[in-house]
Design a protein around this motif. Structure first.
Motif, PDB file in Angstrom:
ATOM      1  N   LEU A 183       0.836  -1.190   0.000  1.00  0.00           N
ATOM      2  CA  LEU A 183       0.000   0.000   0.000  1.00  0.00           C
ATOM      3  C   LEU A 183       0.872   1.243   0.000  1.00  0.00           C
ATOM      4  N   CYS A 184       0.479   2.228  -0.786  1.00  0.00           N
ATOM      5  CA  CYS A 184       1.217   3.487  -0.830  1.00  0.00           C
ATOM      6  C   CYS A 184       0.231   4.651  -0.834  1.00  0.00           C
ATOM      7  N   LYS A 189      -4.726   9.322  -0.944  1.00  0.00           N
ATOM      8  CA  LYS A 189      -5.443   8.058  -0.793  1.00  0.00           C
ATOM      9  C   LYS A 189      -4.445   6.895  -0.752  1.00  0.00           C
ATOM     10  N   ARG A 190      -4.834   5.861  -0.043  1.00  0.00           N
ATOM     11  CA  ARG A 190      -4.005   4.660   0.013  1.00  0.00           C
ATOM     12  C   ARG A 190      -4.361   3.756  -1.161  1.00  0.00           C
ATOM     13  N   ARG A 191      -3.357   3.402  -1.951  1.00  0.00           N
ATOM     14  CA  ARG A 191      -3.582   2.592  -3.134  1.00  0.00           C
ATOM     15  C   ARG A 191      -2.726   1.325  -3.062  1.00  0.00           C
TER      16      ARG A 191
END
Length: 295
Positions: A183-184, A189-191
């Motif tokens: 996750l980044c 937003k976390r993608r």
């Protein structure tokens, strides 16, 4: 100790491997890196690989025939893929039983017959004496534990309920190939991203895997991670004691130590290096010896 002989220590046997995972990740490419592979390419996934292959089998009987024919023609037999082979086995059973699908046979008899056919295949693979790789696709299976409430999902082989356990029990090494998900933060937003291709050798709650060797739980999807399993012990000449090494014949073809050993034992009943064979040939002391070209 009577009629039973006690054998101690590790034994060097052919390795039975299952490589499965999500589509397009490189399962067939990984299988092509095994020692001197020969493919039974059922689904036609090796067109872009420089490998030896049989013509695509059109029936279950042809799969079994190719399995027997591979003996002596390679060091590793690759069946690509095991779930497509299952389709051919199911079609063979349906044709014999004159039904359109296995579940038309009452009391689960169709899937029992399918398991019997797979037992025939696994026994035939064992009988080759070769390293074997079964390439397979993955599916998500819901797992319900008998001693706990609730259920969860796990990646497993895309096989039927009767053949999947047989293949998992048969294998020495079962590798699950997938993308590592991380996750980044991006645009607040976390993608999720999953660019790195990895393979897992240890069973967890999220995926099936199996390993009878000393391997890391997680490795990059490269053959180098499992190559030590296939490193053969050194072989020495029975006459001069020199270690045998791979070589190329006059046509540029690589001759492996295993192939040279097989030829030497077949002709002389012992393992001799090329120097000793050629010296004997020059001295005309051994009739019918082979030179570096394999003659």
């Amino acid at each position: 100790m009577g009629k039973f002989e006690i054998v101690r220590g590790k034994q060097t046997n052919a390795v039975k491997t299952v490589v499965y995972g999500v589509e397009g990740i490189g399962k067939s490419t990984l299988a092509s890196c095994f020692p001197n592979p020969l493919f039974i390419d059922i689904e036609g996934s090796t067109g872009q690989l420089d490998v030896a292959r049989f013509p695509a089998p059109q029936s279950w009987a042809e799969v079994l025939e190719m399995t027997s024919a591979a003996r002596g023609a390679c060091d590793t037999l690759v069946l690509d893929s095991i779930d497509w082979a299952e389709r051919l086995a199911a079609a063979s059973i349906c044709a014999r039983q004159r039904v359109k699908a296995l579940d038309e046979l009452s009391y689960g008899r169709g899937f029992s017959l399918l398991a019997t056919e797979f037992e025939r295949l696994l026994a035939a693979l064992d009988g080759t004496g070769l390293h074997v790789v079964l390439v397979g696709h993955a599916r998500v299976k819901k797992i319900e534990l008998p001693d706990d409430a609730g259920a969860y999902d796990r990646w497993t082989l895309a096989l039927s309920r009767t053949t999947e356990p047989l293949v998992k029990q048969w294998a020495d090494l079962m590798l699950f190939c997938n993308y590592r998900t991380s996750l980044c933060e991006r645009d607040g937003k976390r993608r999720a991203t999953g660019q790195e291709r990895v393979m897992f050798s240890t069973h967890t709650a999220t995926h099936d895997a199996k390993c009878r060797f000393n391997l890391p739980d997680e490795m990059s999807l490269q053959f180098e991670g499992i190559a030590p399993i296939f490193a053969a012990p050194p072989v020495f000449c029975a006459d001069c004691g020199a270690e045998l090494l791979p070589y190329r014949d006059s046509a540029g073809r690589e001759v492996s130590v295993e192939r040279h050993v097989a030829r030497s034992r077949a002709k002389f009943g012992k393992v001799c290096c090329l120097d000793c064979i050629n010296a004997a040939r020059a001295g005309d002391t051994v009739a019918g010896t082979e030179d570096a070209d394999g003659r």
